[in-house]
Design a protein around this motif. Structure first.
Motif, PDB file in Angstrom:
ATOM      1  N   GLY A 182      58.643  84.236  56.754  1.00 54.37           N
ATOM      2  CA  GLY A 182      58.901  82.976  56.485  1.00 54.37           C
ATOM      3  C   GLY A 182      58.463  82.116  58.033  1.00 54.37           C
ATOM      4  N   ALA A 183      57.829  82.971  58.886  1.00 51.57           N
ATOM      5  CA  ALA A 183      57.459  82.262  59.967  1.00 51.57           C
ATOM      6  C   ALA A 183      56.334  81.331  60.011  1.00 51.57           C
ATOM      7  N   VAL A 184      56.290  80.265  60.663  1.00 49.60           N
ATOM      8  CA  VAL A 184      55.392  79.139  60.504  1.00 49.60           C
ATOM      9  C   VAL A 184      54.297  79.272  61.576  1.00 49.60           C
ATOM     10  N   ASP A 185      54.435  79.726  62.752  1.00 54.72           N
ATOM     11  CA  ASP A 185      53.595  79.765  63.922  1.00 54.72           C
ATOM     12  C   ASP A 185      53.905  80.813  64.728  1.00 54.72           C
ATOM     13  N   LEU A 186      53.329  81.225  65.609  1.00 52.95           N
ATOM     14  CA  LEU A 186      53.267  82.284  66.562  1.00 52.95           C
ATOM     15  C   LEU A 186      54.759  82.247  67.161  1.00 52.95           C
ATOM     16  N   ASP A 187      55.235  81.148  67.732  1.00 56.38           N
ATOM     17  CA  ASP A 187      56.545  80.781  68.383  1.00 56.38           C
ATOM     18  C   ASP A 187      57.632  81.165  67.443  1.00 56.38           C
ATOM     19  N   ASP A 188      57.409  81.015  66.238  1.00 56.30           N
ATOM     20  CA  ASP A 188      58.327  81.231  65.394  1.00 56.30           C
ATOM     21  C   ASP A 188      58.621  82.781  64.996  1.00 56.30           C
ATOM     22  N   VAL A 189      57.349  83.479  65.027  1.00 62.87           N
ATOM     23  CA  VAL A 189      57.364  85.064  64.706  1.00 62.87           C
ATOM     24  C   VAL A 189      57.648  85.596  65.931  1.00 62.87           C
ATOM     25  N   VAL A 190      57.646  85.267  66.945  1.00 60.05           N
ATOM     26  CA  VAL A 190      58.237  85.813  68.252  1.00 60.05           C
ATOM     27  C   VAL A 190      59.848  85.599  67.993  1.00 60.05           C
ATOM     28  N   HIS A 191      60.164  84.520  67.966  1.00 61.65           N
ATOM     29  CA  HIS A 191      61.747  84.282  67.929  1.00 61.65           C
ATOM     30  C   HIS A 191      62.436  85.035  66.938  1.00 61.65           C
ATOM     31  N   ARG A 192      61.601  84.935  65.694  1.00 62.52           N
ATOM     32  CA  ARG A 192      62.546  85.735  64.561  1.00 62.52           C
ATOM     33  C   ARG A 192      62.192  87.192  64.814  1.00 62.52           C
ATOM     34  N   SER A 193      61.243  87.643  65.380  1.00 65.74           N
ATOM     35  CA  SER A 193      61.387  89.025  65.693  1.00 65.74           C
ATOM     36  C   SER A 193      62.355  89.413  66.760  1.00 65.74           C
ATOM     37  N   VAL A 194      62.544  88.616  67.547  1.00 67.70           N
ATOM     38  CA  VAL A 194      63.734  89.046  68.808  1.00 67.70           C
ATOM     39  C   VAL A 194      65.211  88.970  68.087  1.00 67.70           C
TER      40      VAL A 194
END
Length: 344
Positions: free
Chosen positions: A98-110
């Protein structure tokens, strides 16, 4: 046979100690595990493991706890990293996709790593220097203002505005867009910057080549500046610090030093270490790490990215952790993040 039996005893002690947080005695091993030997044999094995440095007795009770050496043998003898369940894989995929961009991917991953492991999760932003250029878009907002969009293999997107001294026609814009993509697409950052420089005679070229147009010069200079922006190379995101509350009994030895370390980006990057090489899950236990004051801390980390070499992610926490489950979670999240970045 004796070595295998003692390894089974060590494995059982590690699992019980991680689960119960209490020193493990021979009676508990007999009751909880089917080791098919007498309590006396188990006591002898525990004494031998203690003598060899794999266990220690924290006080005068009969219970033992693993040492760093014991954890290391336990981790090294794991035949494989245990697979994640189908339900876990669905949950990871659903949360990350569901991530929309790189920042979202990183924060969702953590957040996901912290939830799966109940430890402190650390995710490094993809390093710019290892990225390749996927595409460069040049959009005319007005005849004298251009929007440059630099898309990298890491999922990172850089945007810059360029103000021109004169109007640029649609044909000139199309030709410029084609030239810069032909020069830079597919190249790692350093090579892409060099290739773009070569489009501007006089910026390293000799031989009296025709000067580049002012628009080309302005666009190339702006793109090269964007490529040299390494601010994200040392950025990490941390999540799950509240999980340290579970280890209040070892606050001074484990929790306080780790809390202090979490405030230093350079320390966290060094803790992740060389996890970006090869894509394997690395485990550093206690004193194996780079900082003496974190000798009660373990790090489980791996590289992620389309080529497993863009950056690192992992967890840090007290040495008393579920290593098989943590290693599986770290590997699974890294693989899903890599896939998302590769497909984005």
């Amino acid at each position: 046979m004796q070595e295998e039996r003692r390894l089974a005893v060590l494995r059982a002690i590690v699992e019980d100690y991680v689960s119960t947080e209490e020193p493990v005695g021979s009676k508990a091993l007999v009751e909880r595990h089917h080791l098919n030997v007498s309590p006396a044999t188990i006591r002898n094995d525990m004494a031998a493991l203690e003598e060899e440095g794999y266990l220690h007795q924290p006080h005068t009770s009969a219970g033992r706890v693993p040492t760093d050496k014991g954890y290391r043998l336990f981790v090294d003898r794991l035949s494989t990293v245990k697979p994640t369940t189908q339900a876990e894989r669905r949950a990871i995929a659903g949360f990350l996709e569901g991530a929309v961009d790189l920042d979202d991917v990183v924060h969702r991953s953590v957040r996901l790593l912290a939830q799966l492991t109940r430890q402190v999760a650390v995710v490094q932003y993809p390093t710019l220097s290892r990225s390749t250029v996927r595409h460069i878009e040049v959009v005319a907002l007005t005849p004298v203002r251009l929007l440059l969009v630099l898309i990298l293999s890491s999922g990172r997107v850089e945007q810059r505005l360029v103000e021109l001294d004169a109007d640029i026609s649609d044909d000139e814009l199309a030709a410029l867009r084609s030239r810069i993509n032909l020069a830079a697409t597919g190249e790692v950052i350093a090579d892409a910057a060099s290739a773009l420089h070569a489009l501007v005679p006089g910026a390293g070229d000799e031989g009296g080549a025709s000067p580049a147009s002012p628009a080309t010069t302005a666009v190339v200079e702006t793109l090269v500046e964007a490529m040299s922006d390494h601010r994200s190379d040392e950025r990490v995101v941390v999540g799950g610090t509240a999980n340290l509350a579970r280890f209040g009994d070892s606050f001074e030895t484990s929790v306080r030093p780790l809390l202090e370390a979490l405030e230093e980006q350079v320390v966290l990057l060094k803790l992740l270490g060389e996890a970006t090489s090869g894509g394997a899950v690395t485990v550093r236990i206690g004193a194996e790490g780079p900082y003496e004051n974190l000798a009660s801390t373990s790090v489980v980390a791996t590289g992620y990215g389309p080529d497993d070499a863009l950056a690192a992610l992992g967890i840090v926490g007290p040495t008393r952790m579920d290593y098989p489950g943590t290693m599986a979670a770290v590997r699974a999240v890294a693989r899903y993040v890599s896939r998302i970045l590769d497909e984005s």
